[in-house]
Design a protein around this motif. Structure first.
Motif: not given
Length: 151
Positions: A65-67, A84-85, A94-97, A111-112
């Motif tokens: 659902k997030l992508i 991406d995650v 630790i990051g959301v791309v 970017v992350v």
């Protein structure tokens, strides 16, 4: 470029985990408690712990659902999208791309973003992500080079 295992594990984004049914001898961890039990995903060919199940709540969010979710700034301008995650050491997000720039997938860069700097909102059944930046500043952020990530 997206990692297949990410979709299955990214329920961690909002404190959830892999869905499943609870075993009779063992209760399933739920919500925020799910990320607090155990060491996380192990890299290798053999599991190091007995199988456990996690119950997710209807307020939890899964990666599928997030992508693709659009990212907006304070002026409600679309400035990118979630592509991406990143799960650090198999333990937590630790990051959301974010995919920024480009047109129809051509010329875009990645970017992350620190998950703590993102607000998620479900507006009429559609997810939106909000950050406090401009499209220009997001485009100037340090770029993620997918070719340098372990395959």
């Amino acid at each position: 470029m997206k990692f297949a295992f990410i979709s299955a594990t990214t329920a961690l984004i909002v404190a959830a985990g892999i869905a499943g049914a609870a075993q009779a001898q063992q209760s399933a961890a739920t919500g925020a408690d799910a990320i607090l039990t155990g060491p996380g995903i192990t890299m290798g060919t053999a599991a190091t712990m007995p199988l456990k199940y996690v119950e997710i709540r209807n307020t939890d969010l899964v990666a599928s659902k997030l992508i693709g979710t659009k990212i907006y700034n304070k002026q409600n301008e679309s400035i990118g999208s979630v592509s991406d995650v990143v799960i650090g050491d198999g333990k937590s997000v630790i990051g959301v791309v974010a995919s920024v720039g480009g047109f129809l997938g051509i010329g875009e860069s990645y970017v992350v973003i620190d998950p703590a700097s993102i607000a998620l909102s479900n507006e009429n059944g559609s997810w939106k992500a909000y950050v406090d930046t401009t499209k220009d500043d997001l485009s100037k952020a340090p770029k993620l080079d997918y070719s340098k990530i372990m395959k």
